[in-house]
Design an enzyme around this catalytic site. Structure first.
Site, mmCIF file in Angstrom:
data_model
loop_
_atom_site.group_PDB
_atom_site.id
_atom_site.type_symbol
_atom_site.label_atom_id
_atom_site.label_comp_id
_atom_site.label_asym_id
_atom_site.label_seq_id
_atom_site.Cartn_x
_atom_site.Cartn_y
_atom_site.Cartn_z
ATOM 1 N N GLY A 1 77.996 104.340 -28.773
ATOM 2 C CA GLY A 1 76.933 105.060 -29.481
ATOM 3 C C GLY A 1 77.092 106.543 -29.225
ATOM 4 N N GLN B 1 74.596 115.244 -28.466
ATOM 5 C CA GLN B 1 75.703 115.153 -27.505
ATOM 6 C C GLN B 1 76.920 115.972 -27.935
ATOM 7 O OE1 GLN B 1 75.263 110.619 -27.214
ATOM 8 N NE2 GLN B 1 75.943 111.185 -25.162
ATOM 9 N N CYS C 1 76.473 106.839 -19.985
ATOM 10 C CA CYS C 1 76.243 107.832 -21.031
ATOM 11 C C CYS C 1 77.420 108.795 -21.022
ATOM 12 C CB CYS C 1 74.942 108.591 -20.759
ATOM 13 S SG CYS C 1 74.544 109.798 -22.039
ATOM 14 N N LEU C 2 77.928 109.093 -22.210
ATOM 15 C CA LEU C 2 79.077 109.999 -22.305
ATOM 16 C C LEU C 2 78.715 111.403 -21.810
ATOM 17 C CD1 LEU C 2 80.421 108.808 -25.774
ATOM 18 C CD2 LEU C 2 81.459 108.390 -23.528
ATOM 19 N N HIS D 1 68.705 103.768 -26.391
ATOM 20 C CA HIS D 1 69.404 104.838 -25.664
ATOM 21 C C HIS D 1 69.663 106.031 -26.590
ATOM 22 C CE1 HIS D 1 72.708 106.067 -22.666
ATOM 23 N NE2 HIS D 1 72.998 106.798 -23.729
ATOM 24 N N GLU D 2 70.127 105.758 -27.817
ATOM 25 C CA GLU D 2 70.442 106.855 -28.753
ATOM 26 C C GLU D 2 69.172 107.539 -29.263
ATOM 27 O OE1 GLU D 2 73.311 107.626 -28.443
ATOM 28 O OE2 GLU D 2 74.154 105.718 -27.810
ATOM 29 N N HIS E 1 67.968 109.967 -26.840
ATOM 30 C CA HIS E 1 68.683 111.255 -26.901
ATOM 31 C C HIS E 1 68.040 112.184 -27.937
ATOM 32 C CE1 HIS E 1 72.202 111.068 -24.288
ATOM 33 N NE2 HIS E 1 72.601 109.920 -24.788
HETATM 34 O O1 GNR Z 1 79.184 104.187 -24.566
HETATM 35 C C1 GNR Z 1 78.037 103.938 -24.165
HETATM 36 N N1 GNR Z 1 77.766 102.740 -23.577
HETATM 37 C C2 GNR Z 1 76.494 102.288 -23.323
HETATM 38 C C3 GNR Z 1 76.357 101.174 -22.494
HETATM 39 C C4 GNR Z 1 75.105 100.664 -22.214
HETATM 40 C C5 GNR Z 1 73.995 101.255 -22.759
HETATM 41 C C6 GNR Z 1 74.107 102.365 -23.576
HETATM 42 C C7 GNR Z 1 75.350 102.875 -23.859
HETATM 43 S S1 GNR Z 1 75.502 104.245 -24.908
HETATM 44 C C8 GNR Z 1 76.977 104.964 -24.295
HETATM 45 C C9 GNR Z 1 77.410 106.154 -25.157
HETATM 46 C C10 GNR Z 1 76.350 107.230 -25.109
HETATM 47 O O2 GNR Z 1 76.225 108.010 -24.209
HETATM 48 N N2 GNR Z 1 75.525 107.288 -26.117
HETATM 49 O O3 GNR Z 1 74.542 108.192 -26.133
HETATM 50 NI NI NI Z 2 74.112 108.596 -24.018
#
Ligand code: GNR
Ligand code: NI
Length: 178
Positions: free
Chosen positions: A46, A51, A94-95, A136-137, A140
């Site tokens: 995601g 980001q 999270c990246l 999660h997204e 953000h």
């Molecule tokens: O790549 C991602 N893996 C992930 C694993 C578990 C829960 C959420 C994520 S999102 C993350 C990429 C990211 O930072 N998206 O904002």
């Molecule tokens: Ni993230």
């Protein structure tokens, strides 16, 4: 299409709510394409526009298993309109917080409303990893990070680690990543 640099903690832009998109035009399509390319290259499942330092409410996801064909999803102005009382726990990463993973409990199922690539309103009901990734997204787009759900001790530990790394980069005069 272009790869864009991913911003990381402690970059304060990650804490700002993103702006609502008024029209899903060609510039938004180009943004989505860059986001998908950047997400696949990372690799991640995601990515939110903030980001890559674009403060717009746009997210992309692909939670397909490695041996399944790619299943890219793009959403504009996504919002959670219902969440289940039951929760599920996933180990999240999270990246923008590299090399850090921790378990987070969130609603197991959610309904999300969004605009698709054509600017048409859609609703999706999700469970499993997709439900977690959508939350999660969407977080953000509101300046929220998964570390906000951890204990204060864990959150402050990881925030300090990234603040210290940024200070050391400055001292060493290394070129900062954009
Ligand atoms: O790549 C991602 N893996 C992930 C694993 C578990 C829960 C959420 C994520 S999102 C993350 C990429 C990211 O930072 N998206 O904002
Ligand atoms: Ni993230």
């Amino acid at each position: 299409m272009a790869l864009r640099p991913i911003i990381c903690l402690p970059d304060p832009r990650l804490r700002l709510p993103s702006e609502t998109v008024e029209v899903v035009d060609a510039s938004i399509h180009a943004l989505m394409d860059d986001m998908l390319e950047t997400m696949y290259e990372a690799p991640g499942i995601g990515l939110a526009a903030i980001q890559i330092a674009v403060p717009k409410r746009v997210i992309v996801l692909d939670v397909a298993k490695n041996d399944d064909p790619p299943a890219p999803m793009c959403m504009v102005n996504p919002e959670v309109i219902w969440s289940s009382p039951e929760k599920s726990t996933y180990e999240e990463g999270c990246l923008s917080i590299p090399d850090y993973h921790e378990e987070v409990a969130r609603p197991s199922r959610v309904k999300v409303a969004y605009l698709d690539r054509n600017g048409v309103r859609q609703e999706i009901e999700a469970d499993g990893l997709l439900a977690t990734c959508l939350q999660h997204e969407i977080d953000h787009t509101n300046g929220v990070l998964f570390v906000d759900y951890l204990s204060r001790l864990k959150r402050e530990r990881v925030m300090k680690k990234f603040q210290k790394a940024a200070r050391l980069r400055e001292l060493g005069g290394e070129p900062e990543e954009e």
